[in-house]
Design an enzyme around this catalytic site. Structure first.
Site, PDB file in Angstrom:
ATOM      1  N   TYR A  46      78.617  -7.127  -0.346  1.00 11.17           N
ATOM      2  CA  TYR A  46      78.214  -7.177  -1.752  1.00 11.17           C
ATOM      3  C   TYR A  46      78.634  -8.492  -2.407  1.00 11.17           C
ATOM      4  CZ  TYR A  46      77.756  -5.855  -6.665  1.00 11.17           C
ATOM      5  OH  TYR A  46      77.409  -5.818  -7.995  1.00 11.17           O
ATOM      6  N   TYR A  60      66.770 -23.170  -6.674  1.00 13.02           N
ATOM      7  CA  TYR A  60      65.431 -23.117  -7.263  1.00 13.02           C
ATOM      8  C   TYR A  60      65.393 -23.855  -8.597  1.00 13.02           C
ATOM      9  CZ  TYR A  60      62.587 -20.130  -4.257  1.00 13.02           C
ATOM     10  OH  TYR A  60      61.809 -19.649  -3.237  1.00 13.02           O
TER      11      TYR A  60
END
Length: 210
Positions: A46, A60
């Site tokens: 996680y 990005y």
């Protein structure tokens, strides 16, 4: 999802987590803190998934000029939670409402900071409307030990249930307290619902459902 956002000229919001800080050696935790995470521990899937998601989001943003936002969400609670999801708030409430001992891990001196859901939603909306691409902590800086939290649940639910002490899970964070200076400065945001009020609302909801 980020490719989809690029195609439609949309903004992208990553719901990240305070788990990026791991078991912190810094308290409160600022966004500039890189964290103390065991990359191969039982919690690592996680923790590292969220850290990788943050890295991918920034890639990005930098390479494709995509408008992105990263919210590092601290413990959040409120009505309509699943009582069996394993987190401390629903776990304590489930036990208190069903007359079971409250499970406390370790000595209960580890701390958490609990943010009411309406405050978190407000913070997410303000973050989406901002120009900030780097991570922003969203949480309530009111720090409380798990033992104090258990006692508060007992008082608010009108129960006197015993505490069941369990072994501390490996790599469980000993402290959780967000530094929300950045959110206050950039977003004009801070929590408005105190823990007492938020817990009362949450308890009343679950009592009405039982």
């Amino acid at each position: 999802w980020m490719d989809l956002a690029r195609e439609h000229g949309a903004s992208f919001l990553l719901a990240s987590t305070s788990e990026c800080y791991g078991d912190p050696k810094e308290n409160p935790q600022q966004e500039s803190y890189w964290g103390n995470v065991n990359p191969v521990g039982p919690r690592s899937v996680y923790d590292e998934a969220k850290r990788f998601a943050e890295a991918l989001t920034m890639a990005y943003h930098r390479h494709h000029k995509l408008k992105t936002h990263i919210a590092r969400i601290f413990n959040t609670y409120g009505p309509r939670m699943k009582l069996n999801d394993g987190r401390v708030v629903p776990s304590f409430l489930d036990s208190a409402l069903h007359g079971k001992p409250l499970s406390v891990y370790g000595d209960g001196k580890q701390t958490r900071s609990f943010c009411y859901v309406s405050d978190l939603v407000d913070g997410l909306c303000k973050l989406m409307q901002s120009e900030e691409a780097y991570p922003v902590n969203l949480g309530n800086p009111e720090e409380i030990t798990i033992l104090e939290f258990a006692e508060r649940i007992q008082r608010l639910t009108g129960t006197d249930l015993p505490l069941a002490y369990e072994p501390m899970p490996e790599d469980d964070p000993k402290q959780r307290k967000p530094d929300i200076t950045k959110a206050r400065t950039l977003l004009g945001w801070e929590p408005r619902v105190g823990l007492e009020e938020g817990l009362q609302r949450t308890i009343e909801y679950f009592q009405s459902m039982s």
